[in-house]
Design a protein around this motif. Structure first.
Motif, mmCIF file in Angstrom:
data_model
loop_
_atom_site.group_PDB
_atom_site.id
_atom_site.type_symbol
_atom_site.label_atom_id
_atom_site.label_comp_id
_atom_site.label_asym_id
_atom_site.label_seq_id
_atom_site.Cartn_x
_atom_site.Cartn_y
_atom_site.Cartn_z
ATOM 1 N N PRO A 94 6.666 2.567 10.194
ATOM 2 C CA PRO A 94 6.457 1.176 10.610
ATOM 3 C C PRO A 94 5.555 0.373 9.700
ATOM 4 N N ALA A 95 4.666 1.047 8.967
ATOM 5 C CA ALA A 95 3.707 0.286 8.169
ATOM 6 C C ALA A 95 3.182 1.139 7.036
ATOM 7 N N GLY A 96 2.789 0.500 5.971
ATOM 8 C CA GLY A 96 2.168 1.201 4.865
ATOM 9 C C GLY A 96 1.646 0.224 3.843
ATOM 10 N N ALA A 97 0.391 0.413 3.445
ATOM 11 C CA ALA A 97 -0.194 -0.414 2.400
ATOM 12 C C ALA A 97 0.107 0.239 1.064
ATOM 13 N N CYS A 98 0.918 -0.430 0.238
ATOM 14 C CA CYS A 98 1.292 0.130 -1.059
ATOM 15 C C CYS A 98 0.078 0.195 -1.985
ATOM 16 N N ALA A 99 0.283 0.891 -3.090
ATOM 17 C CA ALA A 99 -0.825 1.241 -3.971
ATOM 18 C C ALA A 99 -1.504 0.030 -4.595
ATOM 19 N N VAL A 100 -2.822 0.147 -4.702
ATOM 20 C CA VAL A 100 -3.634 -0.784 -5.474
ATOM 21 C C VAL A 100 -4.607 0.037 -6.308
ATOM 22 N N ASN A 101 -5.127 -0.569 -7.365
ATOM 23 C CA ASN A 101 -6.041 0.120 -8.259
ATOM 24 C C ASN A 101 -7.446 0.203 -7.678
ATOM 25 N N SER A 102 -8.291 0.888 -8.398
ATOM 26 C CA SER A 102 -9.689 1.045 -8.007
ATOM 27 C C SER A 102 -10.345 -0.313 -7.770
ATOM 28 N N CYS A 103 -11.151 -0.387 -6.716
ATOM 29 C CA CYS A 103 -11.921 -1.580 -6.342
ATOM 30 C C CYS A 103 -11.040 -2.733 -5.866
ATOM 31 N N ASP A 104 -9.812 -2.429 -5.477
ATOM 32 C CA ASP A 104 -8.920 -3.450 -4.940
ATOM 33 C C ASP A 104 -8.597 -3.097 -3.488
ATOM 34 N N SER A 105 -7.836 -3.969 -2.815
ATOM 35 C CA SER A 105 -7.465 -3.729 -1.421
ATOM 36 C C SER A 105 -6.027 -4.172 -1.193
ATOM 37 N N SER A 106 -5.432 -3.673 -0.113
ATOM 38 C CA SER A 106 -4.060 -4.023 0.253
ATOM 39 C C SER A 106 -4.028 -4.281 1.745
ATOM 40 N N VAL A 107 -3.380 -5.384 2.154
ATOM 41 C CA VAL A 107 -3.390 -5.803 3.556
ATOM 42 C C VAL A 107 -1.964 -5.981 4.047
ATOM 43 N N VAL A 108 -1.587 -5.245 5.095
ATOM 44 C CA VAL A 108 -0.250 -5.350 5.684
ATOM 45 C C VAL A 108 -0.388 -5.435 7.202
ATOM 46 N N THR A 109 0.623 -6.009 7.846
ATOM 47 C CA THR A 109 0.633 -6.161 9.300
ATOM 48 C C THR A 109 1.972 -5.699 9.845
ATOM 49 N N SER A 110 1.939 -4.929 10.932
ATOM 50 C CA SER A 110 3.168 -4.415 11.521
ATOM 51 C C SER A 110 2.906 -4.031 12.970
ATOM 52 N N ALA A 111 3.979 -3.893 13.742
ATOM 53 C CA ALA A 111 3.883 -3.451 15.135
ATOM 54 C C ALA A 111 3.906 -1.924 15.180
ATOM 55 N N LEU A 112 2.901 -1.333 15.792
ATOM 56 C CA LEU A 112 2.814 0.116 15.931
ATOM 57 C C LEU A 112 3.076 0.508 17.378
ATOM 58 N N THR A 113 3.891 1.524 17.565
ATOM 59 C CA THR A 113 4.195 2.042 18.901
ATOM 60 C C THR A 113 3.420 3.327 19.128
ATOM 61 N N PRO A 114 3.200 3.713 20.400
ATOM 62 C CA PRO A 114 2.419 4.923 20.676
ATOM 63 C C PRO A 114 3.053 6.169 20.067
#
Length: 274
Positions: A94-114
């Motif tokens: 359902p969700a995954g933040a793809c790769a970023v380099n050192s000292c960077d960030s990645s932001v994703v939003t998704s619906a998660l089920t139990p």
């Protein structure tokens, strides 16, 4: 105006000034820290629309793929995910933040089920060994949302990217700046939108040569982020800042039929951001 008429007038005015309904809440924000080679994250989070914010203080690029399966135990997830080859049909990404380099960030939003999930990093080190083989995975439990919890508002997107077997389609050309990208998976299987920035003077052909060499040595791209997933028929959102340059849109997910990454089926595209 008589007293009776005045009272009626006040009642009408009161009825016309009803309070506005409360705005829906923002998605729950979960921070995942990716180091060399481990994750720091909550053990348990509630179900619902969730923003995953992965930060990378490590020396190498990292990703945070969240994958699970309805009713599956952690032992079953680990047996399926910690090996090479095609992914099982029951797997949910359902969700995954793809790769970023050192000292960077990645932001994703998704619906998660139990259910039970694993947070994993499949990015290879310079020796070609995937980080998951070095122990970079972590268990995560998503519990049912509290009874009566309000439904979070979806992020407002300015670009839509549609994933299919095996192509990317953008609603408008990608431009420099910060964007919230709505990602729609219209394909019959799991896909991802990986965004890599090509080094100056490098092209898709240089990247393909690097892949053919076993992904060893310095790659001709730097990881800019992306969204691993969502599942077929689902949507997700990626918040990313792009600078001018040449990029690759890519899908590394192994194919459901032959286990080969989707870029070998043609799911890779070079684009220019200006």
């Amino acid at each position: 105006m008589t007293l009776r008429h005045a009272c009626c007038f006040l009642v009408i005015i009161a009825g016309c000034t009803r309070p506005k309904p409360a705005a829906p809440p923002a998605p729950n924000v979960v921070t995942i820290t990716a180091t060399d080679y481990a994750f720091t994250a909550p053990d348990t989070i509630p179900a619902g629309l969730t923003t995953l914010r992965m930060i990378n203080p490590g020396r190498e690029p990292h990703q945070a793929l969240v994958a699970g399966g309805a009713g599956k135990t952690f032992a079953e997830l680990e047996a399926a995910m910690l090996k090479e080859g095609p992914l099982p049909d029951w797997l949910s990404g359902p969700a995954g933040a793809c790769a970023v380099n050192s000292c960077d960030s990645s932001v994703v939003t998704s619906a998660l089920t139990p259910g039970n999930y694993l947070i994993l990093c499949f990015i290879p080190s310079l020796d070609g060994t995937p980080h998951v083989a070095k122990g970079m995975f972590r268990r995560l439990v998503v519990t049912p949302a509290p009874a009566g919890a309000a439904v979070a508002a979806e992020p407002k997107a300015d670009v839509t990217v549609t994933l299919s077997d095996y192509a990317f389609a953008t609603s408008v050309p990608l431009t420099a700046g910060t964007h919230t990208i709505r990602i729609e998976n219209n394909g019959p299987q799991l896909h991802e939108l990986t965004i890599d920035r090509l080094a100056p003077g490098k092209t898709l052909a240089d990247w393909q040569k690097w892949l053919a060499g076993g992904m060893r040595g310095t790659p001709p791209v730097t990881s800019a982020g992306g969204f691993t997933g969502p599942d077929k028929g689902k949507v997700g959102w990626l918040t990313i800042t792009l600078t001018p340059g040449n990029y690759l849109l890519n899908c590394y997910v192994p194919d459901a039929k032959d286990g080969k990454p989707h870029f070998l089926h043609g799911m890779v595209q070079q684009v220019t951001v200006s």
